[in-house]
Design a protein around this motif. Sequence first.
Motif, short mmCIF file in Angstrom:
data_model
loop_
_atom_site.label_atom_id
_atom_site.label_comp_id
_atom_site.label_asym_id
_atom_site.label_seq_id
_atom_site.Cartn_x
_atom_site.Cartn_y
_atom_site.Cartn_z
N GLN A 38 61.33 -30.22 5.02
CA GLN A 38 60.71 -28.98 6.01
C GLN A 38 59.31 -29.61 6.61
OE1 GLN A 38 60.31 -24.97 4.76
NE2 GLN A 38 62.12 -25.21 3.15
N SER A 39 58.54 -30.17 6.18
CA SER A 39 57.31 -30.74 6.45
C SER A 39 57.74 -31.72 7.58
CB SER A 39 56.48 -31.00 5.40
OG SER A 39 55.92 -29.98 4.57
N LYS A 40 58.48 -32.73 7.07
CA LYS A 40 58.95 -33.77 7.88
C LYS A 40 59.53 -33.35 8.93
CE LYS A 40 59.12 -38.45 7.98
NZ LYS A 40 58.04 -39.25 8.23
N SER A 41 60.36 -32.46 8.92
CA SER A 41 61.00 -32.01 10.51
C SER A 41 60.02 -31.20 11.31
CB SER A 41 62.09 -31.27 10.06
OG SER A 41 61.79 -29.81 9.34
N MET A 42 58.99 -30.59 10.69
CA MET A 42 57.97 -29.96 11.61
C MET A 42 56.71 -30.80 11.91
SD MET A 42 57.91 -26.17 9.75
CE MET A 42 57.53 -26.64 8.11
N TRP A 43 56.86 -31.94 11.24
CA TRP A 43 55.65 -32.97 11.39
C TRP A 43 54.35 -32.53 11.11
CZ3 TRP A 43 55.92 -37.91 10.96
CH2 TRP A 43 54.83 -38.74 11.15
N LYS A 44 54.39 -31.55 10.19
CA LYS A 44 52.92 -31.00 9.85
C LYS A 44 52.85 -30.84 8.26
CE LYS A 44 54.05 -26.24 10.69
NZ LYS A 44 53.68 -25.08 11.48
N THR A 45 51.70 -30.74 7.77
CA THR A 45 51.65 -30.74 6.43
C THR A 45 51.97 -29.38 5.72
OG1 THR A 45 50.23 -32.66 6.22
CG2 THR A 45 50.09 -31.20 4.13
N HIS A 46 52.91 -29.27 5.10
CA HIS A 46 53.49 -27.90 4.20
C HIS A 46 53.59 -28.07 2.95
CE1 HIS A 46 55.11 -23.92 3.49
NE2 HIS A 46 56.07 -24.79 3.08
N LYS A 47 52.56 -28.30 2.09
CA LYS A 47 52.84 -28.73 0.71
C LYS A 47 53.12 -30.56 1.03
CE LYS A 47 53.94 -24.47 -1.19
NZ LYS A 47 54.97 -23.59 -2.12
N LEU A 48 52.90 -31.02 1.92
CA LEU A 48 53.30 -32.62 1.84
C LEU A 48 52.10 -33.50 1.81
CD1 LEU A 48 55.94 -34.41 2.18
CD2 LEU A 48 55.70 -34.13 4.82
N GLU A 49 52.21 -34.43 1.09
CA GLU A 49 50.94 -35.44 1.23
C GLU A 49 51.08 -35.98 2.69
OE1 GLU A 49 48.75 -36.23 -1.14
OE2 GLU A 49 49.40 -34.86 -2.64
N PRO A 50 49.92 -36.13 3.22
CA PRO A 50 49.90 -36.86 4.52
C PRO A 50 50.59 -38.37 4.44
CG PRO A 50 47.76 -35.84 4.21
CD PRO A 50 48.54 -35.48 3.21
N VAL A 51 50.27 -38.95 3.19
CA VAL A 51 50.73 -40.27 3.01
C VAL A 51 52.15 -40.23 3.32
CG1 VAL A 51 51.21 -42.18 1.70
CG2 VAL A 51 49.00 -41.21 1.46
N ILE A 52 53.04 -39.33 2.85
CA ILE A 52 54.53 -39.27 2.75
C ILE A 52 54.71 -38.70 4.24
CG2 ILE A 52 56.41 -37.74 1.98
CD1 ILE A 52 55.00 -37.65 -0.71
N ARG A 53 54.06 -37.82 4.95
CA ARG A 53 54.23 -37.39 6.40
C ARG A 53 54.37 -38.70 7.24
NH1 ARG A 53 49.68 -34.43 8.36
NH2 ARG A 53 49.09 -36.61 8.62
N ASP A 54 53.24 -39.54 6.89
CA ASP A 54 53.21 -40.75 7.88
C ASP A 54 53.90 -42.04 7.60
OD1 ASP A 54 51.26 -38.65 9.15
OD2 ASP A 54 49.49 -39.94 8.17
N LEU A 55 54.20 -42.19 6.37
CA LEU A 55 54.68 -43.53 5.72
C LEU A 55 56.20 -43.36 5.35
CD1 LEU A 55 51.78 -44.98 3.96
CD2 LEU A 55 52.53 -45.39 6.15
N VAL A 56 56.75 -42.39 5.27
CA VAL A 56 58.09 -42.13 4.83
C VAL A 56 58.93 -42.13 5.96
CG1 VAL A 56 59.86 -40.49 3.82
CG2 VAL A 56 57.79 -40.91 2.49
N ASP A 57 60.22 -42.83 6.15
CA ASP A 57 61.04 -42.68 7.23
C ASP A 57 61.93 -41.64 7.47
OD1 ASP A 57 60.44 -45.63 8.41
OD2 ASP A 57 60.64 -46.02 6.49
N VAL A 58 62.40 -41.14 6.08
CA VAL A 58 63.50 -40.15 6.06
C VAL A 58 63.38 -39.28 4.72
CG1 VAL A 58 66.00 -39.65 6.34
CG2 VAL A 58 65.10 -41.38 7.72
N VAL A 59 63.66 -37.81 4.96
CA VAL A 59 63.51 -37.04 3.79
C VAL A 59 65.09 -36.66 3.68
CG1 VAL A 59 63.17 -35.15 2.45
CG2 VAL A 59 61.50 -36.35 3.76
N ILE A 60 65.87 -36.93 2.61
CA ILE A 60 67.11 -36.45 2.19
C ILE A 60 67.10 -35.68 1.30
CG2 ILE A 60 69.57 -37.29 1.63
CD1 ILE A 60 68.78 -40.20 2.70
N THR A 61 68.09 -34.61 1.58
CA THR A 61 68.01 -33.44 0.49
C THR A 61 69.70 -33.57 -0.22
OG1 THR A 61 68.98 -31.84 2.15
CG2 THR A 61 66.56 -31.62 1.62
N ALA A 62 69.68 -32.96 -1.27
CA ALA A 62 70.97 -32.85 -2.18
C ALA A 62 71.30 -31.46 -2.62
CB ALA A 62 71.01 -34.05 -3.13
#
Length: 160
Positions: free
Chosen positions: A72-96
């Motif tokens: 959710q945070s990555k798709s909104m490009w804002k920190t919602h319980k998400l470390e800024p490191v992950i927001r900025d450096l992770v390419d894709v978040v996959i859910t299962a």
Amino acid sequence: MLKYIHDSCDCQFVVQGTLSLEFLDQVPQLDALIVPISGGGLTSGRVIGAKAKNPAIRVFVAEPKGADDAAQSKSMWKTHKLEPVIRDLVDVVITAEDEEILEATRYRYRILKVVIEPSAAIGLVAVLSDNFKENLVSGCSQNVGIVLSGGNADLDVLFE
């Protein structure tokens, strides 16, 4: 090629980062890394370590759909319980889905005889998912590493 490192020590940030460094020392041609995510601390260390060693590496994080704060945070490009490191450096978040995660846990045990927590099996689910296969970022990934962390699993419950 598919390779994994089992990390049973969730100790310090340094250890978290060195796991990725060790992975890339063993497999320097690694061009994608799949990492499970929960609170973000372990994942942040692993992402920083991987990007420090190989800035071009693609990092995917995987989490259950029922607890998809990172997605959710990555798709909104804002920190919602998400470390800024992950927001900025992770390419894709996959859910299962939970059932996919449990099946991957069983599969890992049956085929490789490696006991992992269901939350750690999510990396395998991610790399086998259509989302990973169809994603443009993963399309160029020939050498994929999956981080497995944790071995706390009750096999009786797992196989019921």
